[in-house]
Scaffold this active site. Structure first.
Site, short mmCIF file in Angstrom:
data_model
loop_
_atom_site.label_atom_id
_atom_site.label_comp_id
_atom_site.label_asym_id
_atom_site.label_seq_id
_atom_site.Cartn_x
_atom_site.Cartn_y
_atom_site.Cartn_z
N THR A 81 -6.80 -7.04 -8.42
CA THR A 81 -5.92 -6.47 -7.41
C THR A 81 -5.66 -7.44 -6.26
OG1 THR A 81 -5.74 -4.73 -5.72
CG2 THR A 81 -7.94 -5.42 -6.32
N TYR A 140 -12.94 -1.02 -2.49
CA TYR A 140 -12.14 -1.19 -3.70
C TYR A 140 -11.87 -2.68 -3.93
CZ TYR A 140 -7.93 -1.53 -6.55
OH TYR A 140 -7.01 -1.88 -7.50
#
Length: 330
Positions: free
Chosen positions: A117, A141
């Site tokens: 990501t 995250y």
């Protein structure tokens, strides 16, 4: 090529299964169905219902199906949730990825594509960000994905594995043939939320902050169509299958749109009003994050087909309309 797709009953993983099938490759899906859907996996694709962190199950699956490559999508991915539950995110995204890698080494799998990501970059500058930029994630995250990247690199060096890490920017849209799309009931993806609001499925939506240092005060993101993202994964598998070296590549178009621009585009494409309420900023949201996709284009010979915000919105609108009509019939 026989490919294990973790999280293959979910949004992005489901598109990967379709692409592998279209290309004539065999795939096996491993998914615990916590956010994925059994019905989304084609009947002729084996589905193993279980957890990616279950070492014995994964090892048995890899050996039983003579898997050549792993494409790893299974993960938790909501930034605000990760701030509330950092340990849960590191367990699911980092610890379980470690177990998956251990099983891959034990089974002799030498090819690995990892779904990472842009959140690993943190609060990037207003210029397109390249892969060698400093990594400074703002959320658990992002940290959980960064740590998995580190593990993958070290495992590859120790065991001869070759890998491609793909750092996603903002994924949206649906399969143009309407075979698959985002199905999560309470999804937080901006384009999906805006489309559902325009369709009357939500009474309104929120814009989290209008005081950012951007032209209209709202955050800017690089939105990539899910089918273009999946084509990058297919190019990554081709690259590794041909003996290519490991690499890390950004998945984005190289230009961004603000939250307000996305909402205006949804209004225009749908032809419907859309109530957007102003809310406070969310923790962990970078101001601007746009990909430098030079490496993806050059190293993997990747060319996007759907680099157009209105097209992404139109495909999302068609998918959400189809889902709503189907649910009304049930």
């Amino acid at each position: 090529m026989k490919v294990l797709v973790t999280g293959g009953a979910g949004y992005i993983g489901g598109h990967m299964v379709l692409a592998l099938r279209d290309a004539g490759h065999d795939s096996v899906v491993l998914d615990n169905l916590s956010t994925g859907f059994r019905w989304s996996v084609p009947e002729d694709v084996p589905l193993v219902v279980g957890d990616v962190g279950d070492y014995e199950l994964v090892l048995q699956t890899l050996r039983a199906h003579s898997i050549d490559a792993i494409v790893h999508f299974a993960a938790k991915l909501i930034v605000p949730e990760s701030l509330r539950d950092p340990l849960g995110y590191h367990l699911n995204n980092t610890v379980k990825s470690r177990s998956l890698l251990a099983a891959a080494v034990a089974a002799g799998v030498e090819t690995f594509v990892f779904s990472s990501t842009a959140a690993v970059y943190g609060n990037a500058s207003d210029r397109p960000i390249a892969e060698d930029a400093p990594l400074a994630p703002l959320s658990p995250y992002g940290s959980s994905k960064q740590l998995t990247e580190v593990m993958l690199r070290e495992v590859a060096a120790a065991h001869g594995m070759r890998f491609v890490v793909l750092r996603y920017f903002n994924v949206a849209g649906a399969d143009p043939a309407m075979r698959h799309g985002q199905c999560t009931a309470n999804a937080t993806h901006l384009i999906k939320v805006a489309v559902q609001t325009a369709l009357g499925m939500r009474p309104s939506m929120e814009v989290f902050g209008t005081d950012y240092p951007t032209p209209d005060g709202t955050c800017i993101r690089d939105y990539i169509h899910v089918s273009d993202l999946i084509s990058a994964h297919m190019r990554a598998l081709d690259h590794l299958g041909a003996g290519g070296e490991s690499l890390v590549a950004n998945c984005g178009y190289g230009h961004g749109y603000s939250v307000s621009e996305v909402i205006d585009t949804v209004r225009k494409v749908s032809g419907r009003p859309l109530e957007a309420r102003i809310a406070l900023r969310r923790d962990g949201d970078p101001v601007t994050i746009v990909a430098d996709s030079t490496r993806l284009r050059s190293s993997l010979d990747w060319q996007p087909r759907y680099d157009d915000l209105a097209t992404i919105v139109e495909h999302t609108l068609r998918w959400e309309t189809m889902l709503r009509e189907r649910n009304l019939k049930l």
